[in-house]
Every structure is written in structure tokens, then in C-alpha cells.
Enzyme design. Sequence first.
Site, short mmCIF file in Angstrom:
data_model
loop_
_atom_site.label_atom_id
_atom_site.label_comp_id
_atom_site.label_asym_id
_atom_site.label_seq_id
_atom_site.Cartn_x
_atom_site.Cartn_y
_atom_site.Cartn_z
N ILE A 86 31.07 -10.36 -23.08
CA ILE A 86 29.63 -10.12 -23.28
C ILE A 86 28.77 -11.08 -22.46
O ILE A 86 27.55 -11.06 -22.57
CB ILE A 86 29.25 -10.23 -24.77
N ARG A 87 29.40 -11.90 -21.65
CA ARG A 87 28.64 -12.86 -20.86
C ARG A 87 27.64 -12.15 -19.94
O ARG A 87 26.51 -12.60 -19.77
CB ARG A 87 29.57 -13.75 -20.05
#
Length: 196
Positions: A86-87
Amino acid sequence: PQLLDRFGLYVEISTVNTPQERLQLALNRTQYDLNPEAFYAEAAEEQDALKQKLLAAKERVKDCEVSKDLRVKISTVCSLLDIDGIRGDMVVVRAAKAYAAYEGRTEVTDEDVGRVVGMCLGHRTRKDPLDPLGGIVKVQAVFKRIFADGLTYEDVRKMQEKSQAPAKPKEAEEGGEDASEKDSRAGLKKGAWKGL
């Protein structure tokens, strides 16, 4: 892949191509070489204005809001691009907030996301080196489908599946190939050159 993921933003830089811009750069460099102090003094006012704008944006970014709808669209783009983790989602949100704050606003818009999404995700899409559509171009194409065209995750997935499906062999037009042409190509792979 894991190393590239640690970089928040990725920017491609190219050489200035217009003669006017190249000339201006050369003149600026010559002016600097002749008298660095005067060069700095001439640019000081513009640099101070930029510094103040950045400092104000740094304070304003704390108040910037990203709607749930925008966050869903951002996550949809990341999902469609097969971004690991999810970066990428988080970096797009942070960069869009920073851009909105720089522009003097506290509400993030689709346009803000559009300005930063390529820099945030372009380097995270490199999975297939033979993919003709990769990096920032691929990100912008998916962004357009979700943000501008209003398509859903499912719509775009179906389109991707269609485009990746093997092509159906073309039927020979009106009556098919000549028998002698078929015999002369026997044993050759499709697309292979048979020689003269």
C-alpha cells in the site's frame, strides 16, 4: 523491485530541446561564471518568494483533506496497476496533498492527483520489461480510465483481460489461400521468412 518501492517519487529528466531554452541556460551559466554574487542577488527576490510559498504550503498541508471517493479511486488505480503493498497508495495521497497545499488549497482535487500520480507510481509498475506500455505512460492510461472516463475496477479489468487474450487466427479472405502458397510455407513457423 523492493528497492524502487522505497523511493517515494520518480522523475524522468531530459535535455532541454528548444533553442531559446538552451540559449537561456548557456547565458545564465556565463553570467554566473563572470559574477556569482551578482547572479545570486538578481535571483534573490524570486527565490525568496518561492521559499515563502513553500513554507506556507508546509503549514497548510496539515489541513489538507482527501475525500474518501478520491482515496478509493487512487487505490483502484494502484490495484489495476498491480502495485505491491500500500506504499504507492499512501505516496499518491501525500504527494497530492502537498501539491494542493503548494497551490494554496486545503481540498485535494482530481487534477492534483493527476499531477503527481505518474511520479508516485511510474517506477512501481516495472514488472515486464517487454511490456510496450510501462512506467508513467501506463499509470497515466489507467488514471484516465478511472478518473476521467469514470470506469470501475471491474470495467478496466475486463478491458485488460480482453487485450491480453491471445489473438484469434485470421480466416483467409474469400476462398482462402492458394494451395501452392500453403505448400510452400509448410513446416515454417507463423511469420517466418521462407527466403527467395
